[in-house]
Scaffold this motif. Sequence first.
Motif, short mmCIF file in Angstrom:
data_model
loop_
_atom_site.label_atom_id
_atom_site.label_comp_id
_atom_site.label_asym_id
_atom_site.label_seq_id
_atom_site.Cartn_x
_atom_site.Cartn_y
_atom_site.Cartn_z
N LEU A 598 0.94 -1.34 -0.07
CA LEU A 598 0.06 -0.15 -0.09
C LEU A 598 0.76 1.15 -0.06
CD1 LEU A 598 -2.80 -1.01 2.71
CD2 LEU A 598 -2.98 -0.91 -0.09
N ALA A 599 1.94 1.18 0.67
CA ALA A 599 2.88 2.64 0.81
C ALA A 599 3.61 2.79 -0.55
CB ALA A 599 4.01 2.12 1.73
N ILE A 600 3.71 1.67 -1.46
CA ILE A 600 4.54 1.91 -2.88
C ILE A 600 3.18 2.23 -3.58
CG2 ILE A 600 5.25 0.36 -4.81
CD1 ILE A 600 6.68 -1.39 -2.76
N LEU A 601 2.05 1.88 -3.57
CA LEU A 601 0.99 2.53 -4.25
C LEU A 601 0.41 3.94 -4.00
CD1 LEU A 601 -1.45 -0.67 -4.41
CD2 LEU A 601 0.07 0.24 -6.17
N LEU A 607 3.75 10.97 -6.31
CA LEU A 607 4.54 11.34 -7.13
C LEU A 607 3.95 11.77 -8.37
CD1 LEU A 607 7.54 9.07 -6.21
CD2 LEU A 607 7.25 11.32 -5.73
N THR A 608 2.77 10.90 -8.64
CA THR A 608 2.13 11.41 -9.99
C THR A 608 0.98 12.41 -9.75
OG1 THR A 608 0.75 9.40 -9.77
CG2 THR A 608 2.87 9.26 -10.99
N THR A 677 14.84 7.27 -6.57
CA THR A 677 13.87 7.84 -7.77
C THR A 677 12.92 8.77 -7.10
OG1 THR A 677 13.94 5.35 -8.34
CG2 THR A 677 12.06 6.87 -9.17
N ALA A 678 12.29 8.62 -5.75
CA ALA A 678 11.35 9.57 -5.54
C ALA A 678 12.02 10.91 -5.09
CB ALA A 678 10.63 8.99 -3.93
N TRP A 681 12.27 12.72 -8.44
CA TRP A 681 11.07 13.19 -8.68
C TRP A 681 10.83 14.34 -8.00
CZ3 TRP A 681 7.94 8.71 -11.13
CH2 TRP A 681 7.10 9.13 -11.82
N VAL A 682 10.83 14.22 -6.73
CA VAL A 682 10.37 15.67 -5.74
C VAL A 682 11.39 16.93 -6.04
CG1 VAL A 682 10.28 16.27 -3.41
CG2 VAL A 682 9.50 14.02 -4.01
N LEU A 683 12.79 16.39 -6.13
CA LEU A 683 13.45 17.65 -6.52
C LEU A 683 13.41 18.04 -7.99
CD1 LEU A 683 16.78 16.38 -5.19
CD2 LEU A 683 15.61 18.14 -4.10
N SER A 684 12.89 17.56 -8.96
CA SER A 684 12.46 17.92 -10.14
C SER A 684 11.31 18.81 -10.20
CB SER A 684 12.20 16.57 -11.20
OG SER A 684 13.51 16.23 -11.35
#
Length: 785
Positions: A598-601, A607-608, A677-678, A681-684
Amino acid sequence: MANDQEHLGKLLEKLELLLRRQEGFNLEVKELKKEILELRNGSVKATQKANDLTKAVETKVPETVKPTAEQTIDFTTPVAKSIKERTPKNRKPKGKSNIEKFIGENLINKIGILITIIGVVIGAKYSIENNLISPLTRIILGYVLGLGLIGFGIKLKAKYTSYSAVLVSGALAIMYFITFAGYGFYALFPQLFAFGLMLLITVFGVVAALNYNKQIIAHIGLVGAYAVPFLLSNDSGNITVLFSYIAIINLGILFISIKKYWKALYFVSFVFTWLSYLGWRIFSYEPEQHFQLALVFLTLFFLIFYATFLGYKLIKSEKFKVSDVFMLLLNSFIFYGLGYSLLEGNETGQYLLGLFTLANGIVHFGVTTLIYKKNLGDKNLFYLAAGLVLTFITIAIPVQLDGNWVTLLWSAEAALLFWIGRSKKVKAYEYMSYPLMILAFFSLIQDWGDAYGVNYLYNENKQPLNTVLNSTFLTSVLFLIATGFINWVQNKHTFILSNGKKPFIAKVMEFAIPTILLAVLYGAGFLELEYYFSKLFHASEITIQDLDGYDLTNQNYNLNDMKSIWLINYTLLFISLLAIGNMAKLQNRILGIATLVLAILAGSIFLTGGLYTLSELRDNYLMAELNELYNIGTYNIWIRYVAFAFFAFLLVAIHKLIRQDFMRITFNIPFELLLHTAMVWVLSSELINWMAIGESDQSYKLGLSILWGLYALLLIVLGIWKNKKYLRIGAIILFSVTLVKLFFYDIASLNTISKTIVFVSLGVLLLIISFLYNKYKHKITGVND
């Protein structure tokens, strides 16, 4: 001298013969020893061979050379016993087989009486169709035949009991048929007289069945009477006769059941009665004519079968079996279902549905009270009757009530039944609680839909719900308390069968109950939060006029974005707390793995969709159009850091979770890759955010390429420093993506200065990475130059 020589020669010949015999004997003895050794070593050979060898020894060895007692073989040894056991035993000649006995003594006579009855019916039918004999003569001949069979059967009882029982039972069936035909077809005698005759026949059948102690009399004499053709017409008088006739038969079965409790008889009677009633109800029932009649006989049949079921149990204090419980429940629900359909189709009865349902519960409550006060039967009977009380009260709830009360009462009842069933080890109660849990759960979902749905929100006749302080949220809380109690009882008291194993349904509920608990716990807060923002959005509607004077309706769509991000924040927080609670208290591996998934989902959604929603909030703040109508402040900007905090909290909780011993998984490398990866994504997203605020148009090209390159360099450094090959490979992949983006996307619209900056920056980064690989190759590869 010559005679002496001749005599000596004969003696030598005899000696030679004896020597040859002795030599043969030695060979036979060796063979016998060999056979014995083989048997001792597990060899399986025919015992007859050993017997032959023994006989050969006895015939070939003279008395003078037979072994002494000390040399004889001990036939009490295991080998000798095995030889003895393998010796075929003498068998007695076979007598008549069981199949032959069954056919000759049981089956043939039953087929014979059945064929006789069929023949009588065919003959009677032919005579009636061709008017060969008058109706009165037909009835008299039928009675004569029935009485003749009864007399003949009684005369044979002493010597041929089973055969006599079959004749008497067939006679009873004929007598039932003739009595019914005399009244129903020909009206030769009044109704009271016909009932009296049937009552006498029933009494005789009961006495005969008990006297013979044979179920066959009851089956053919009483249950066989159900084969009488039913007059399913619209004439209520005929229906009265028909159902009264069935009721008389059932009363006979009731009496027998109290004495003998022949289950097969009860089952057949049960099926015939309810099928007859149901067939009439479907095909010939007229509400205007038959309502009262149908309700009276429905109640009568129900009470007879109820008494039939309970009578023997109460008198004998017999333990309940699964079939007993099933029949009692089936009888109760057939009665309720048919009664409900009758009342629902009646103008007055439709207002009595709740009272009728409650009356069912009162009947079972009376039985429960009787059992409890008189100490009749075992505790299972008390639990079963009490369970029926709760069951019908449960059904009465949605019939008479509406809304949240249904969910609350079903939840409370499910918790009570489960507690009694599990703590008192009454499986029937626990099994009854399972459907109530499901009913309560779906009832709660319906409550959610009614309270939080769009139809409620936009219904002008309904007032908006208060936040948290509303009946639906309170219902959710009480449902959670009930389900939490059930889960506590389940963990405290284990459901184990006599063979030491858990039943399949108990294993299923071990997962289902906690799942329902967590789903409702999450759903209650989620829906309340969603409704709060939906209510604000609905209230933000304003009407303005355009330049042409037309009215335009506007709403604050910024609130929808706020709702989305706060629902995501709530989801991240819920999963984080779930992981922490599992680590601190439960330490359940399955829950831990489910939480990880559930955490991954949830992280992927953040992130999206989450970062996209945050960018929408930023754009809403920067757009002047919405600011003219609604007050949108810097809250749209700094809410992103609140969301980042929730996301970081989730990452920390999951990182601690995967390191717990009870998890028994190796997830460190995947977690670290997902973490980086996260981070990219967040820095971007953050870079794009601030470049958008700074009104830069190069965020997706120049800014991201440099950022990704720098982060790839960071991964290379970490990979070399920590000797983590997967980080270095990840860095190479990220740099490759950056280069592809550079050549196929960035340079298409960048000006010369921007291109120069990007190419130089990435080039320097590549050189630095190459230098690091060369400098620390001994650490990377483990080989020195």
